[in-house]
Motif scaffolding. Structure first.
Motif, short mmCIF file in Angstrom:
data_model
loop_
_atom_site.label_atom_id
_atom_site.label_comp_id
_atom_site.label_asym_id
_atom_site.label_seq_id
_atom_site.Cartn_x
_atom_site.Cartn_y
_atom_site.Cartn_z
N VAL A 7 0.78 -1.14 0.40
CA VAL A 7 0.34 0.01 -0.35
C VAL A 7 1.05 1.45 0.41
O VAL A 7 1.97 1.47 1.06
CB VAL A 7 -0.97 0.02 1.46
CG1 VAL A 7 -1.77 1.29 1.36
CG2 VAL A 7 -1.58 -0.93 1.25
N ALA A 11 -2.18 5.87 1.26
CA ALA A 11 -3.38 5.20 0.26
C ALA A 11 -4.11 4.37 1.80
O ALA A 11 -3.24 3.59 2.10
CB ALA A 11 -3.40 4.58 -1.39
N ALA A 12 -5.55 4.66 0.95
CA ALA A 12 -6.23 3.56 2.31
C ALA A 12 -6.28 2.32 1.10
O ALA A 12 -6.55 1.93 0.83
CB ALA A 12 -7.57 4.03 2.33
N PRO A 13 -5.58 1.28 2.17
CA PRO A 13 -5.97 -0.12 1.82
C PRO A 13 -7.02 -0.79 1.54
O PRO A 13 -8.36 -0.17 2.78
CB PRO A 13 -4.94 -0.75 2.69
CG PRO A 13 -5.24 0.02 4.09
CD PRO A 13 -4.78 1.21 3.50
N GLU A 14 -7.32 -2.38 0.85
CA GLU A 14 -8.99 -1.97 0.91
C GLU A 14 -8.85 -3.74 0.93
O GLU A 14 -7.57 -4.28 0.74
CB GLU A 14 -9.42 -2.00 -0.43
CG GLU A 14 -10.23 -0.69 -0.71
CD GLU A 14 -9.89 -0.49 -2.38
OE1 GLU A 14 -11.39 -0.96 -2.75
OE2 GLU A 14 -10.63 0.82 -1.90
N PRO A 50 -15.77 -5.26 -2.08
CA PRO A 50 -14.43 -4.28 -1.74
C PRO A 50 -14.84 -3.68 -0.15
O PRO A 50 -15.78 -2.77 -0.11
CB PRO A 50 -14.30 -3.52 -2.47
CG PRO A 50 -15.53 -3.19 -3.78
CD PRO A 50 -16.66 -4.31 -2.57
N THR A 52 -12.74 -0.25 2.46
CA THR A 52 -11.91 -0.13 2.54
C THR A 52 -10.87 -0.04 3.98
O THR A 52 -12.42 0.64 4.74
CB THR A 52 -12.32 1.78 2.62
OG1 THR A 52 -12.60 1.55 1.19
CG2 THR A 52 -11.17 2.07 3.03
N ASP A 55 -6.78 3.00 9.13
CA ASP A 55 -5.84 4.04 8.91
C ASP A 55 -4.90 3.12 10.61
O ASP A 55 -5.22 3.86 11.71
CB ASP A 55 -5.02 5.17 9.48
CG ASP A 55 -3.91 5.40 9.54
OD1 ASP A 55 -2.90 4.37 9.40
OD2 ASP A 55 -2.80 6.52 9.66
#
Length: 58
Positions: A7, A11-14, A50, A52, A55
């Motif tokens: 990642v 950015a935001a992981p999904e 999906p 998101t 953090d």
């Protein structure tokens, strides 16, 4: 599966969660020692959803 991998910073992981039918699911993120960093319960529809991830950097 977490994507993108790795990642990029900022950015935001999904994750993609796949279920065969609509159902209540428990999700958790743990660190390498098994400590829970995040958890939630969600009702997901059948198919691939999906999500998101928050953090969890500490």
């Amino acid at each position: 599966m977490v994507f993108p991998n790795p990642v990029p910073a900022g950015a935001a992981p999904e994750v993609a969660v796949q279920t065969s039918e609509a159902q209540l699911v428990d999700l958790a993120i743990t660190d390498a020692l098994g400590r829970c960093l995040w958890q939630c319960t969600r009702m997901l529809p059948a198919g691939t959803t999906p999500l998101t991830l928050p953090d969890t950097h500490q």
